[in-house]
Motif scaffolding. Structure first.
Motif, PDB file in Angstrom:
ATOM      1  N   THR A   1       0.815  -1.220   0.000  1.00 39.11           N
ATOM      2  CA  THR A   1       0.000   0.000   0.000  1.00 39.11           C
ATOM      3  C   THR A   1       0.843   1.263   0.000  1.00 39.11           C
ATOM      4  O   THR A   1       0.328   2.365   0.137  1.00 39.11           O
ATOM      5  CB  THR A   1      -0.925   0.012   1.230  1.00 39.11           C
ATOM      6  OG1 THR A   1      -0.126  -0.107   2.402  1.00 39.11           O
ATOM      7  CG2 THR A   1      -1.917  -1.155   1.149  1.00 39.11           C
TER       8      THR A   1
ATOM      9  N   TYR B   1      -1.810   0.622  -5.622  1.00 35.01           N
ATOM     10  CA  TYR B   1      -1.212  -0.415  -4.798  1.00 35.01           C
ATOM     11  C   TYR B   1      -0.295  -1.295  -5.635  1.00 35.01           C
ATOM     12  O   TYR B   1      -0.371  -1.330  -6.847  1.00 35.01           O
ATOM     13  CB  TYR B   1      -2.292  -1.282  -4.154  1.00 35.01           C
ATOM     14  CG  TYR B   1      -3.080  -0.573  -3.074  1.00 35.01           C
ATOM     15  CD1 TYR B   1      -2.606   0.612  -2.506  1.00 35.01           C
ATOM     16  CD2 TYR B   1      -4.286  -1.101  -2.608  1.00 35.01           C
ATOM     17  CE1 TYR B   1      -3.325   1.257  -1.523  1.00 35.01           C
ATOM     18  CE2 TYR B   1      -5.006  -0.457  -1.625  1.00 35.01           C
ATOM     19  CZ  TYR B   1      -4.522   0.725  -1.087  1.00 35.01           C
ATOM     20  OH  TYR B   1      -5.224   1.369  -0.114  1.00 35.01           O
TER      21      TYR B   1
ATOM     22  N   LYS C   1       0.183  -4.854  -4.880  1.00 36.83           N
ATOM     23  CA  LYS C   1      -0.025  -6.114  -4.200  1.00 36.83           C
ATOM     24  C   LYS C   1       0.424  -7.272  -5.095  1.00 36.83           C
ATOM     25  O   LYS C   1       0.121  -7.288  -6.288  1.00 36.83           O
ATOM     26  CB  LYS C   1      -1.504  -6.287  -3.841  1.00 36.83           C
ATOM     27  CG  LYS C   1      -1.976  -5.297  -2.775  1.00 36.83           C
ATOM     28  CD  LYS C   1      -3.410  -5.580  -2.372  1.00 36.83           C
ATOM     29  CE  LYS C   1      -3.838  -4.648  -1.241  1.00 36.83           C
ATOM     30  NZ  LYS C   1      -5.224  -4.930  -0.804  1.00 36.83           N
TER      31      LYS C   1
END
Length: 310
Positions: A38, A51, A53
């Motif tokens: 994040t 983001y 991820k």
């Protein structure tokens, strides 16, 4: 494929697969100092954050499974250069198996017509539909969709048959093919009759179907014809079906009846080939298409046979 090209393909495949494995491993692992998913510092409009991820582990594992599958696929099927594969598969074998299946189906369809005489087949509407379809797929390339031929390709709708027009003769032509050879005579004729020998023999050949009466060159051409041409075309010019030598007394000229065409036929010769279709079609299908061809020039006997059959 040569050994060098085979190894080139194998090495290229190995590099690609190895590269995919390395790329998955390199991009999936996190390293010390990497920002949290994040914390990419990519923010727009004050509250929209990008983001970073990682993919779920199960998703990455699917990629690895796909790579393992590709290795197994290349080992089973022939995908590694000239390596035949452990499964023994080839497109040729696949084609042959499919052809055997389709041939068996065709044999079942055509078996009811096996051995039937051509006039009987010509009287059968279903047989004629099949014969017409076979003709369109196999014969129309040379003889045309209407079977009227072209220069060098016989018209199958008239009553002129160089090799005989009886049903069994037509069937023999389709099954085993024909080869008609007209040798070149220009040098021989010039040696026999001088520079005007070609003109003389063309004039005499034309006179057999169009007698002009009192033609000087035709009179000079007759002894030349008798010395060279009677062996095939006969003394009266009516030809010889056993040799495929055409009748010169009618108005049909396979390669054209103009003076230029006759000069070329006699001087340079002709070589006409009708391919054999026994192996391509099999006897029953060849019989069906031969019956269709025979019916084109014999509509009355075919119709009479149909009436008798009814």
């Amino acid at each position: 494929m040569s050994t060098a090209w085979s190894w080139y393909v194998i090495v290229l495949i190995a590099i690609n697969i190895g590269g995919c494995v390395w790329l998955l491993w390199w991009t999936a692992r996190r390293r010390p100092g990497d920002p949290a998913p994040t914390e990419t510092s990519h923010v727009w409009d004050g509250d929209i954050t990008e983001y970073n991820k990682p993919l779920p582990r199960w998703w990455i594992n699917l990629f690895y499974i796909t790579i393992v599958f590709s290795i197994g696929y290349l080992a089973w099927y022939p995908g590694l250069g000239s390596f035949a594969g452990y499964g023994g598969w080839s497109s040729q074998l696949e084609h042959e198996r499919e052809k055997e299946k389709q041939d068996a189906r065709l044999e079942e369809t055509f078996s009811v017509y096996a051995g039937q005489p051509l006039p009987a087949l010509a009287a059968d509407p279903d047989a004629m539909r099949l014969g017409r379809s076979i003709f369109a797929n196999t014969c129309a390339t040379c003889h045309g969709s209407t079977a009227q031929g072209a220069t060098g390709y016989p018209d199958l709708t008239d009553d002129v048959w160089h090799w005989g027009g009886e049903p069994e003769q037509v069937l023999a032509t389709v099954l085993d093919g024909r080869e008609g050879v007209m040798p070149p005579w220009e040098k021989v004729l010039t040696g026999m009759g001088g520079d005007q020998a070609m003109t003389a023999i063309v004039a005499y050949t034309r006179s057999l179907s169009q007698p002009p009466g009192g033609d000087y060159f035709a009179a000079r051409g007759k002894p030349l014809y008798e010395g060279l041409c009677v062996a095939c075309h006969g003394a009266d010019g009516t030809g010889n079906e056993a040799l495929g030598a055409p009748d010169l007394t009618d108005d049909y000229w396979l390669y054209g009846g103009s003076s230029e065409a006759l000069f070329a036929s006699i001087g340079e010769g002709r070589h006409g080939i009708m391919p054999a279709h026994r192996e391509l079609l099999g006897e029953t299908r060849a019989r069906l298409v031969a019956a269709y061809v025979w019916s084109l020039s014999n509509p009355a006997p075919a119709a009479a046979a149909a009436g008798t059959a009814q």
